[in-house]
Design a protein around this motif. Structure first.
Motif, short mmCIF file in Angstrom:
data_model
loop_
_atom_site.label_atom_id
_atom_site.label_comp_id
_atom_site.label_asym_id
_atom_site.label_seq_id
_atom_site.Cartn_x
_atom_site.Cartn_y
_atom_site.Cartn_z
N LYS B 31 -22.44 -97.19 145.94
CA LYS B 31 -22.60 -97.43 144.51
C LYS B 31 -22.64 -96.12 143.73
N TYR B 33 -22.78 -94.66 139.39
CA TYR B 33 -23.16 -95.06 138.04
C TYR B 33 -22.89 -93.92 137.06
N TYR B 35 -24.53 -92.85 133.30
CA TYR B 35 -25.52 -93.08 132.26
C TYR B 35 -25.23 -92.14 131.10
N LEU B 45 -27.21 -97.25 130.88
CA LEU B 45 -26.12 -97.44 131.84
C LEU B 45 -24.86 -97.83 131.10
N TYR B 48 -20.72 -98.81 136.14
CA TYR B 48 -21.12 -98.70 137.53
C TYR B 48 -20.04 -99.26 138.42
N TYR B 50 -19.42 -100.75 142.64
CA TYR B 50 -19.96 -101.12 143.94
C TYR B 50 -19.24 -100.42 145.09
N LEU B 90 -24.71 -88.54 132.62
CA LEU B 90 -25.29 -88.34 133.94
C LEU B 90 -24.66 -89.31 134.94
N ALA B 101 -31.67 -94.26 143.07
CA ALA B 101 -30.49 -93.54 142.61
C ALA B 101 -30.72 -92.04 142.64
N PHE B 103 -29.22 -88.40 141.15
CA PHE B 103 -28.49 -87.99 139.97
C PHE B 103 -27.85 -86.62 140.13
#
Lengths: 113, 112
Positions: B31, B33, B35, B45, B48, B50, B90, B101, B103
């Motif tokens: 995963k 993401y 942000y 968010l 994202y 998968y 981010l 998560a 970062f």
């Protein structure tokens, strides 16, 4: 949908004093809970997390947090702050296995000499 | 060392330019993401994924687009930058079954 409230936008603490940052969440079940720290111009660093089990969790840099289901809270604490702790602190929740984290607005921690 | 990398760290660009913010991770995570964080504000968010060929929109509507052709790479593109896109972006990653998560350092974008 879940939400996170950090009621204190700014907190000023003297170096060496104790610290408590508040976090309340709204979610139907017990979510996964996190505290992250962000120094100026940097990304987020995970301080600690709660998934299940012991409600008092220890993290890095001497931080701890306590999960209180009855109060829907996950407050962050440190017994004695250092000047290097000055940063932005974010509480976050996740329903688990899911689609990202929901963050609070953050608490800006200022350390007085 | 396993990590998540974002480039550039800082970008100042003119209105109307196309930009791509790069994000790569060596964590082995499925995963990823993106942000968006405005100054002094919480993170929202915006995208994202998968895994490879999976992309989803997040809670905050964004004019940016993302792609996931390789597991380790999750770039974000703005076709025509505007001053309203000025923000910090981010990137993060997590294991498929784990909510924790990790970062990157972020990209601070300024559109003039």
């Amino acid at each position: 949908a879940q939400s996170v409230t950090q009621p204190d936008i700014h907190i000023t603490v003297s170096e060496g004093a104790s610290l408590e940052l508040r976090c309340n969440y709204s979610y139907g079940a017990t979510p996964y809970l996190f505290w992250y720290v962000q120094s100026p111009g940097q990304g987020l660093q995970l301080l600690l997390k709660y998934f299940s089990g012991d409600t008092l969790v220890q993290g890095i840099k001497g931080f701890e947090a306590e999960f209180k289901r009855s109060q829907s809270s996950f407050n962050l604490r440190k017994p004695s702050v250092h000047w290097s702790d000055a940063a932005e602190y974010f509480c976050a929740v996740s329903p688990g296995g899911a689609d990202g984290l929901t963050f609070g607005k953050g608490t800006h921690l200022i350390i007085q000499p | 060392e396993a990590d998540i990398y974002q480039t550039p760290r800082y970008l100042v660009i003119g209105t109307g330019k196309k930009i791509t913010l790069e994000c790569s991770q060596t964590m082995g995570h499925d995963k990823m993401y993106w942000y968006q964080q405005d100054p002094g504000m919480e993170l929202h968010l915006i995208h994202y994924s998968y895994g490879v060929n999976s992309t989803e929109k997040g809670d905050l509507s964004s004019e940016s687009t993302v792609s996931r052709i390789r597991t380790e790479h999750f770039p974000l593109t703005l076709e025509s930058a505007r001053p309203s896109h000025t923000s910090q972006y981010l990137c993060a990653s997590s294991e498929y079954l784990g909510p924790e998560a990790f970062f990157g350092q972020g990209t601070r974008l300024t559109v003039v």
